[in-house]
Design an enzyme around this catalytic site. Structure first.
Site, PDB file in Angstrom:
ATOM      1  N   THR A 104       0.367  -2.201  -5.102  1.00 41.66           N
ATOM      2  CA  THR A 104       1.463  -2.228  -6.065  1.00 41.66           C
ATOM      3  C   THR A 104       2.363  -3.435  -5.831  1.00 41.66           C
ATOM      4  O   THR A 104       3.124  -3.820  -6.705  1.00 41.66           O
ATOM      5  CB  THR A 104       2.338  -0.955  -5.947  1.00 41.66           C
ATOM      6  OG1 THR A 104       2.606  -0.740  -4.554  1.00 41.66           O
ATOM      7  CG2 THR A 104       1.626   0.264  -6.495  1.00 41.66           C
ATOM      8  N   ASP A 105       2.274  -4.026  -4.639  1.00 41.42           N
ATOM      9  CA  ASP A 105       3.294  -5.042  -4.293  1.00 41.42           C
ATOM     10  C   ASP A 105       3.157  -6.315  -5.124  1.00 41.42           C
ATOM     11  O   ASP A 105       4.158  -6.915  -5.489  1.00 41.42           O
ATOM     12  CB  ASP A 105       3.395  -5.314  -2.785  1.00 41.42           C
ATOM     13  CG  ASP A 105       2.170  -5.920  -2.152  1.00 41.42           C
ATOM     14  OD1 ASP A 105       1.113  -5.977  -2.802  1.00 41.42           O
ATOM     15  OD2 ASP A 105       2.282  -6.343  -0.979  1.00 41.42           O
TER      16      ASP A 105
ATOM     17  N   GLY B  78      -7.231  -7.285  11.796  1.00 43.52           N
ATOM     18  CA  GLY B  78      -8.191  -7.002  10.733  1.00 43.52           C
ATOM     19  C   GLY B  78      -8.410  -5.515  10.505  1.00 43.52           C
ATOM     20  O   GLY B  78      -9.403  -5.113   9.907  1.00 43.52           O
TER      21      GLY B  78
ATOM     22  N   SER C 231      -1.799  -5.038   9.626  1.00 38.85           N
ATOM     23  CA  SER C 231      -0.949  -6.193   9.435  1.00 38.85           C
ATOM     24  C   SER C 231      -0.558  -6.946  10.704  1.00 38.85           C
ATOM     25  O   SER C 231       0.605  -7.254  10.935  1.00 38.85           O
ATOM     26  CB  SER C 231       0.299  -5.780   8.658  1.00 38.85           C
ATOM     27  OG  SER C 231       0.550  -6.788   7.736  1.00 38.85           O
TER      28      SER C 231
ATOM     29  N   SER D 216      -1.281  -9.928  10.998  1.00 40.58           N
ATOM     30  CA  SER D 216      -0.885 -11.264  10.522  1.00 40.58           C
ATOM     31  C   SER D 216       0.617 -11.305  10.239  1.00 40.58           C
ATOM     32  O   SER D 216       1.297 -12.252  10.632  1.00 40.58           O
ATOM     33  CB  SER D 216      -1.690 -11.674   9.279  1.00 40.58           C
ATOM     34  OG  SER D 216      -1.499 -10.776   8.222  1.00 40.58           O
TER      35      SER D 216
ATOM     36  N   GLU E 290       1.861 -17.368   4.580  1.00 44.84           N
ATOM     37  CA  GLU E 290       0.526 -16.768   4.471  1.00 44.84           C
ATOM     38  C   GLU E 290      -0.151 -17.148   3.147  1.00 44.84           C
ATOM     39  O   GLU E 290      -1.344 -17.452   3.105  1.00 44.84           O
ATOM     40  CB  GLU E 290       0.607 -15.235   4.634  1.00 44.84           C
ATOM     41  CG  GLU E 290      -0.763 -14.573   4.654  1.00 44.84           C
ATOM     42  CD  GLU E 290      -0.838 -13.321   5.511  1.00 44.84           C
ATOM     43  OE1 GLU E 290       0.121 -13.009   6.245  1.00 44.84           O
ATOM     44  OE2 GLU E 290      -1.872 -12.637   5.442  1.00 44.84           O
TER      45      GLU E 290
ATOM     46  N   ASP F 277       3.965  -6.479   3.692  1.00 53.64           N
ATOM     47  CA  ASP F 277       3.695  -6.481   5.131  1.00 53.64           C
ATOM     48  C   ASP F 277       4.810  -7.166   5.906  1.00 53.64           C
ATOM     49  O   ASP F 277       5.288  -6.667   6.929  1.00 53.64           O
ATOM     50  CB  ASP F 277       2.377  -7.202   5.428  1.00 53.64           C
ATOM     51  CG  ASP F 277       1.198  -6.518   4.777  1.00 53.64           C
ATOM     52  OD1 ASP F 277       1.383  -5.409   4.240  1.00 53.64           O
ATOM     53  OD2 ASP F 277       0.096  -7.098   4.795  1.00 53.64           O
TER      54      ASP F 277
HETATM   55  P1  ADP Z   1      -4.520  -7.847   9.453  1.00 48.24           P
HETATM   56  O1  ADP Z   1      -3.232  -8.475   9.074  1.00 48.24           O
HETATM   57  O2  ADP Z   1      -4.866  -6.661   8.602  1.00 48.24           O
HETATM   58  O3  ADP Z   1      -4.613  -7.504  10.902  1.00 48.24           O
HETATM   59  P2  ADP Z   1      -5.510 -10.413   8.660  1.00 48.24           P
HETATM   60  O4  ADP Z   1      -6.879 -10.908   8.391  1.00 48.24           O
HETATM   61  O5  ADP Z   1      -4.497 -10.528   7.598  1.00 48.24           O
HETATM   62  O6  ADP Z   1      -5.668  -8.912   9.171  1.00 48.24           O
HETATM   63  O7  ADP Z   1      -4.917 -11.178   9.922  1.00 48.24           O
HETATM   64  C1  ADP Z   1      -5.651 -11.232  11.142  1.00 48.24           C
HETATM   65  C2  ADP Z   1      -5.594 -12.645  11.689  1.00 48.24           C
HETATM   66  O8  ADP Z   1      -4.270 -12.953  12.166  1.00 48.24           O
HETATM   67  C3  ADP Z   1      -6.483 -12.855  12.905  1.00 48.24           C
HETATM   68  O9  ADP Z   1      -7.797 -13.149  12.528  1.00 48.24           O
HETATM   69  C4  ADP Z   1      -5.784 -14.032  13.595  1.00 48.24           C
HETATM   70  O10 ADP Z   1      -6.137 -15.249  12.975  1.00 48.24           O
HETATM   71  C5  ADP Z   1      -4.320 -13.753  13.320  1.00 48.24           C
HETATM   72  N1  ADP Z   1      -3.719 -13.002  14.430  1.00 48.24           N
HETATM   73  C6  ADP Z   1      -3.163 -11.783  14.375  1.00 48.24           C
HETATM   74  N2  ADP Z   1      -2.694 -11.387  15.589  1.00 48.24           N
HETATM   75  C7  ADP Z   1      -2.958 -12.389  16.442  1.00 48.24           C
HETATM   76  C8  ADP Z   1      -2.742 -12.608  17.840  1.00 48.24           C
HETATM   77  N3  ADP Z   1      -2.157 -11.686  18.606  1.00 48.24           N
HETATM   78  N4  ADP Z   1      -3.155 -13.771  18.374  1.00 48.24           N
HETATM   79  C9  ADP Z   1      -3.732 -14.716  17.606  1.00 48.24           C
HETATM   80  N5  ADP Z   1      -3.985 -14.570  16.306  1.00 48.24           N
HETATM   81  C10 ADP Z   1      -3.610 -13.435  15.703  1.00 48.24           C
HETATM   82 MG    MG Z   2      -2.815  -9.360   7.194  1.00 52.32          MG
END
Ligand code: ADP
Ligand code: MG
Length: 384
Positions: A35-36, A122, A126, A128, A160, A172
């Protein structure tokens, strides 16, 4: 993993203690999925899982980055060389935040960063946003930028969307920046107005389980973009700015106007009913009836599975198994195509639900899921 440990590792890497240590959490979305980017409502809460960053300023135009969670040494980037979509490694997230702050006119002149996280990556929780927000908050403090939380979230979203190149909405980052302990955040993504909704599960004898299916989603991948484009087309066909503007009471009429655009009809129906579900959950929680949100969560799952079509066999199995075992409600959460599901259950039934889900996964030949209890926790903050 604690703030002191992260600070110690920082000192080992960079030869001096950090000027500060900050944390930003991952989040679970209780209700309000996809929805966001339709200017609608969402209702996330922050997890105890968080990304901790030790940071010091630099004044020589250099950004040094190190993550305990990634193999490899310290990455060194020049600020004047930062350019959108020039980096496909993890460093794009923190570098993107620095880029977005500089683009907005803030005079960031460099930083040393070491970070470590307990947010699974992943998994739809969240990681990221936790990474972006912790960097943004650290730089806001170190550079005395005085940025409000909602503004900080906007800059992180820009990092992002534009720098990393992942088309995500504003939920997020706002959740990670603004959530409060023991509350869910009712957020209107159109104007970013927000309300903290009491969501103290333990006090009610309830638990919310997060089941990470370990199926990895590809968020910046084509399916998300397709749904988003479909929603935009729906809004255009209906002559509104965003699907948020289609009232729930006018849904049937709107769908009739879309005629034989079958796919658009399904997308529009999900978004409009989902916004309504968020409002129902807010009402139920504010009127002190948290158990009654269970069926609303479950309805949300059916809508994501059948209308939005972003579930997968693993997520459906979590929901079906939890409900068959007597859970109050369950749904997938996050972008879809894997990631995590949530299950609302009586506290006394946690072990029974967990066992049922683990057994169902084993029987189906799926990778064992990671299951943990989600406690609504604090948003981003300074630790040291
Ligand atoms: P989600 O946000 O659902 O976990 P995303 O694909 O949006 O998945 O983001 C994951 C990505 O963020 C990872 O592949 C990496 O590139 C980066 N990331 C997240 N946490 C870390 C961390 N602690 N150290 C380095 N990179 C990170
Ligand atoms: Mg993410």
């Amino acid at each position: 993993m604690g703030a002191e440990q992260v600070a110690e590792r920082f000192a080992e890497l960079y030869g001096a203690p950090p000027q500060g240590v900050w944390a930003a959490p991952g989040r679970v979305n209780l209700i309000g999925e996809h929805t966001d980017y339709n200017d609608g409502f969402v209702m996330p809460f922050a997890l105890p899982h968080k990304t901790i960053a030790a940071v010091s300023r630099r004044d020589d135009g250099i950004l040094r980055l190190h993550s305990a969670d990634i193999e490899g040494g310290v990455a060194e980037l020049r600020l004047d060389a930062l350019a959108p979509q020039s980096d496909d490694s993890w460093t794009a997230y923190p570098a993107g935040v620095v880029w977005a702050l500089r683009e907005a006119g803030h005079g960031i002149t460099g930083a040393d960063v070491h970070l470590a996280s307990t947010v699974p990556t992943g998994a739809g929780l969240s990681s990221s946003a936790a990474l972006e927000v912790v960097i943004a908050l650290a730089l806001t403090d170190l550079y005395d930028l005085g940025l409000q939380r909602w503004k900080l979230a906007r800059l992180c979203q820009r990092a992002e969307n534009v720098y990393v190149g992942a088309p995500t909405g504003i939920m997020d980052q706002t959740a990670s920046a603004c959530c409060e302990d023991g509350h869910a955040l009712f957020l209107d993504t159109r104007d970013l107005s927000q309300r903290q909704i009491p969501f103290d599960l333990a006090a009610e004898g309830l638990r919310l389980l997060v089941v990470d299916t370990q199926v990895k989603h590809a968020h910046s991948g084509g399916e998300y973009g397709k749904r988003r484009a479909g929603c935009e087309k729906g809004a255009a066909l209906l002559g509104v700015d965003a699907l948020r503007d289609v009232p729930y009471a006018g849904l049937d009429e709107a769908l009739a106007r879309l005629g034989d655009e079958e796919e658009i009809v399904r997308l529009v129906r999900h978004v409009v009913t989902e916004n309504h579900r968020v409002e129902r959950v807010v009402d139920l929680l504010e009127s002190g009836d948290p158990r009654a949100i269970g069926p609303v969560l479950t309805e949300g799952h059916a809508s994501l599975r059948d209308d939005f079509r972003i579930s997968c066999p693993e997520l459906d199995l979590v929901v079906d198994t939890a409900l068959a075992a007597g859970a109050l409600g369950a749904r997938m959460t996050g972008g879809g195509f894997g990631g995590s599901a949530i299950v609302l259950t009586e506290a006394a039934e946690v072990d029974t639900r967990t066992k049922a889900i683990e057994e169902a996964f084993a029987k189906a030949g799926f990778t064992a899921p990671r299951i943990f209890e989600a406690v609504p926790s604090a948003g981003a903050r300074r630790l040291l």
